[in-house]
Write an enzyme that holds these catalytic residues in place. Structure first.
Site, PDB file in Angstrom:
ATOM      1  N   ASN A 155       0.903  -1.142   0.000  1.00 35.72           N
ATOM      2  CA  ASN A 155       0.000   0.000   0.000  1.00 35.72           C
ATOM      3  C   ASN A 155       0.948   1.200   0.000  1.00 35.72           C
ATOM      4  O   ASN A 155       1.696   1.378   0.961  1.00 35.72           O
ATOM      5  CB  ASN A 155      -0.875  -0.017   1.253  1.00 35.72           C
ATOM      6  CG  ASN A 155      -1.712   1.229   1.405  1.00 35.72           C
ATOM      7  OD1 ASN A 155      -1.563   2.199   0.664  1.00 35.72           O
ATOM      8  ND2 ASN A 155      -2.600   1.211   2.387  1.00 35.72           N
ATOM      9  N   ARG A 170       6.984   1.569   2.147  1.00 35.39           N
ATOM     10  CA  ARG A 170       7.967   2.462   1.533  1.00 35.39           C
ATOM     11  C   ARG A 170       9.376   2.122   2.024  1.00 35.39           C
ATOM     12  O   ARG A 170      10.334   2.136   1.256  1.00 35.39           O
ATOM     13  CB  ARG A 170       7.620   3.916   1.815  1.00 35.39           C
ATOM     14  CG  ARG A 170       6.350   4.370   1.095  1.00 35.39           C
ATOM     15  CD  ARG A 170       6.157   5.883   1.158  1.00 35.39           C
ATOM     16  NE  ARG A 170       6.168   6.423   2.505  1.00 35.39           N
ATOM     17  CZ  ARG A 170       5.103   6.559   3.290  1.00 35.39           C
ATOM     18  NH1 ARG A 170       3.917   6.184   2.863  1.00 35.39           N
ATOM     19  NH2 ARG A 170       5.218   7.069   4.507  1.00 35.39           N
ATOM     20  N   ALA A 217       0.687   4.157   0.674  1.00 35.53           N
ATOM     21  CA  ALA A 217       0.520   5.076   1.803  1.00 35.53           C
ATOM     22  C   ALA A 217       1.171   4.556   3.085  1.00 35.53           C
ATOM     23  O   ALA A 217       1.265   5.279   4.071  1.00 35.53           O
ATOM     24  CB  ALA A 217      -0.967   5.337   2.043  1.00 35.53           C
ATOM     25  N   CYS A 218       1.627   3.319   3.073  1.00 38.00           N
ATOM     26  CA  CYS A 218       2.180   2.664   4.270  1.00 38.00           C
ATOM     27  C   CYS A 218       3.676   2.926   4.396  1.00 38.00           C
ATOM     28  O   CYS A 218       4.453   2.638   3.480  1.00 38.00           O
ATOM     29  CB  CYS A 218       1.912   1.164   4.164  1.00 38.00           C
ATOM     30  SG  CYS A 218       2.803   0.140   5.343  1.00 38.00           S
ATOM     31  N   SER A 219       4.090   3.449   5.538  1.00 38.98           N
ATOM     32  CA  SER A 219       5.510   3.750   5.752  1.00 38.98           C
ATOM     33  C   SER A 219       6.360   2.479   5.765  1.00 38.98           C
ATOM     34  O   SER A 219       7.507   2.489   5.302  1.00 38.98           O
ATOM     35  CB  SER A 219       5.705   4.541   7.038  1.00 38.98           C
ATOM     36  OG  SER A 219       5.308   3.773   8.160  1.00 38.98           O
TER      37      SER A 219
END
Length: 119
Positions: A6, A13, A8-10
């Site tokens: 996802n 990333r 948006a997930c740190s």
């Protein structure tokens, strides 16, 4: 190697950053857009050596609405859990990295990502 993320997930990333830094050859799957089928979820669970409730994000709103915390965690309930993950992919823990040797890891730590890289 494939990584389910996802964006948006740190943690996702971070895992991508580590894979890039190590020069890994991988494919990104944005699993909220390219939703895994029940068969794909079962295959990943087998590769992980886990049960569906082990990779379920029970704090998500959908989990609360479904009452997942109250669901039995047994073999008879497994299909129900897998169906819920396929119907509500946001419930799937992330990132999941499928390694080249046929195994998989939930890559929430640098150590787990490095483990996948070593396979």
């Amino acid at each position: 190697m494939e990584i389910w993320i996802n964006p948006a997930c740190s943690k996702c990333r971070s895992a991508i950053g580590l894979l890039d830094a190590e020069g890994a050859d991988y494919t990104v799957r944005r699993y909220l857009e390219d939703v895994p089928s029940e068969d794909e979820i079962r295959e990943v669970l087998t590769r992980l050596g886990l049960e569906p409730w082990d990779i379920t994000r029970t704090q998500e709103a959908a989990a609360e609405e479904l009452g997942l915390r109250e669901w039995p965690r047994d073999e008879a309930s497994r299909p129900r859990w897998v169906a819920a993950l396929a119907a509500h992919p946001k419930l799937i823990q992330r990132p999941i990295i499928t390694a080249d040797d046929g195994t998989a890891v939930v890559g929430r730590s640098d150590e787990a990502v490095r483990d996948a890289l070593s396979r």
